[in-house]
Design an enzyme around this catalytic site. Structure first.
Site, PDB file in Angstrom:
ATOM      1  N   THR A 239       0.851  -1.182   0.000  1.00 18.80           N
ATOM      2  CA  THR A 239       0.000   0.000   0.000  1.00 18.80           C
ATOM      3  C   THR A 239       0.890   1.237   0.000  1.00 18.80           C
ATOM      4  O   THR A 239       2.102   1.156   0.202  1.00 18.80           O
ATOM      5  CB  THR A 239      -0.953  -0.007   1.216  1.00 18.80           C
ATOM      6  OG1 THR A 239      -1.837   1.108   1.154  1.00 18.80           O
ATOM      7  CG2 THR A 239      -0.184   0.032   2.532  1.00 18.80           C
ATOM      8  N   CYS A 240       0.298   2.401  -0.257  1.00 21.30           N
ATOM      9  CA  CYS A 240       1.065   3.654  -0.260  1.00 21.30           C
ATOM     10  C   CYS A 240       0.075   4.809  -0.158  1.00 21.30           C
ATOM     11  O   CYS A 240      -0.924   4.704   0.542  1.00 21.30           O
ATOM     12  CB  CYS A 240       1.936   3.758  -1.511  1.00 21.30           C
ATOM     13  SG  CYS A 240       1.028   3.746  -3.072  1.00 21.30           S
ATOM     14  N   GLY A 241       0.334   5.909  -0.858  1.00 20.49           N
ATOM     15  CA  GLY A 241      -0.583   7.035  -0.826  1.00 20.49           C
ATOM     16  C   GLY A 241      -1.776   6.852  -1.743  1.00 20.49           C
ATOM     17  O   GLY A 241      -2.918   7.028  -1.334  1.00 20.49           O
ATOM     18  N   GLY A 243      -1.585   4.161  -4.490  1.00 15.64           N
ATOM     19  CA  GLY A 243      -1.395   2.970  -5.310  1.00 15.64           C
ATOM     20  C   GLY A 243      -0.283   3.059  -6.334  1.00 15.64           C
ATOM     21  O   GLY A 243      -0.166   2.180  -7.185  1.00 15.64           O
ATOM     22  N   TRP A 268      -3.865   4.756   0.861  1.00 17.29           N
ATOM     23  CA  TRP A 268      -4.221   5.693   1.934  1.00 17.29           C
ATOM     24  C   TRP A 268      -5.239   6.737   1.485  1.00 17.29           C
ATOM     25  O   TRP A 268      -5.980   7.284   2.301  1.00 17.29           O
ATOM     26  CB  TRP A 268      -2.977   6.391   2.484  1.00 17.29           C
ATOM     27  CG  TRP A 268      -3.273   7.051   3.792  1.00 17.29           C
ATOM     28  CD1 TRP A 268      -3.376   8.390   4.052  1.00 17.29           C
ATOM     29  CD2 TRP A 268      -3.565   6.393   5.031  1.00 17.29           C
ATOM     30  NE1 TRP A 268      -3.710   8.605   5.369  1.00 17.29           N
ATOM     31  CE2 TRP A 268      -3.822   7.393   5.998  1.00 17.29           C
ATOM     32  CE3 TRP A 268      -3.635   5.056   5.416  1.00 17.29           C
ATOM     33  CZ2 TRP A 268      -4.142   7.080   7.317  1.00 17.29           C
ATOM     34  CZ3 TRP A 268      -3.947   4.755   6.736  1.00 17.29           C
ATOM     35  CH2 TRP A 268      -4.199   5.758   7.664  1.00 17.29           C
TER      36      TRP A 268
END
Length: 284
Positions: A239-241, A243, A268
């Site tokens: 996961t990240c900010g 994708g 996120w």
């Protein structure tokens, strides 16, 4: 590095194969909105010869309120055919950062059942630093049929991630910077809470890279995953900010032969927006 046309290839490999009739090069450059850069205009001005531009924000599921979610298969097929990319092509993806959004497009092809796709290690910066040819001409497009088989196991939605958060399986690995993961800085997107998914671990994506934007070797990658507390014998959700850089972690896992991974597409931007989803702060 070891060239692998299913994960990562060097600039030397691309220079050797650039005139292969079934090679297709894709410029997947993308920038955060606050950077005030126009990836398409930069592509028009200078790109690797023959490269097509992949618009991550447009080739997406625009029925979603979330940014650049994975496109429906029929839209992906339509856009790829318009770009002259189809069955039997070897696709090489690069970006102007060295290694950022190219991995996202690599993942998108994988999601659509395509295996003959790799990221250019070091991207356009390395290519240009070596004095290799660039051009400003649009490519000659020849339509080719494309078939797609969506691999649903390579993507996770918020319900699946919430379950993983509660059960600690699969492991959740966050590619954002440590300060964002800890919740000690404001999120760059408006309206998002600060922090991370409970139970997740943190491995900023740039920890997998050298200073020149090339990816570390297998030993270096394994060391980074180990330092982040990831058990490589178990599945991983990245996961990240929004994708994008989650796919860099996925590419790193693929490079070391760990194939039980998936990407949380909403990341996120989705999790941080909903007040009924729990948020943790501080270090992992």
């Amino acid at each position: 590095m070891t060239d692998d046309p299913r994960t990562l290839v060097s600039t030397d490999w691309l220079a050797k194969h650039i005139n292969d009739p079934d090679l297709r090069i894709v410029d997947a450059s993308w920038h955060m909105p606050d950077q005030n850069r126009d990836a398409r205009a930069e592509y028009d001005a200078a790109h690797i010869p023959g490269a097509r531009f992949f618009d991550i924000d447009e080739i997406s599921d625009q029925r979603s309120e979330l940014p650049h979610m994975a496109p429906p298969p029929e839209k992906f097929i339509s856009r790829m055919r318009a770009m002259g990319i189809g069955d039997g092509h070897q696709v090489i993806v690069y970006d102007t950062h060295g290694m950022l959004s190219a991995a996202r497009v690599w993942w998108t092809f994988k999601l659509m059942g395509k295996d003959d796709v790799a990221v250019l290690d070091g991207g356009l910066p390395k290519w240009q630093a070596e004095g290799r040819e660039i051009e400003d001409m649009p490519p000659v497009i020849r339509d080719r049929h494309m078939t797609v088989t969506r691999r649903n196991h390579l993507v996770r939605d918020v319900t699946q991630v919430a379950e993983a958060s509660k059960l600690d399986t699969p492991q959740i690995l966050d590619a954002r910077a440590a300060e964002r993961f800890a919740g000690s800085v404001k999120e760059p997107r408006e309206g998002l809470r600060a922090g991370h998914i409970p139970g997740s671990k943190n491995l900023p994506f740039n920890r997998l890279l050298h200073d020149d934007g090339t990816m570390k070797d297998e030993a270096g990658l394994r060391a980074e995953f180990d330092a982040a507390g990831i058990d490589l014998g178990r599945p991983v959700i990245t996961t990240c900010g929004s994708g994008i850089t989650a796919a860099v972690l996925a590419l790193g896992l693929a490079r070391i032969g760990h194939d039980d991974w998936s990407v949380y597409d909403g990341s996120w931007t989705e999790w941080g927006a909903f007040a009924d989803l729990p948020v943790a702060t501080g270090d992992a």
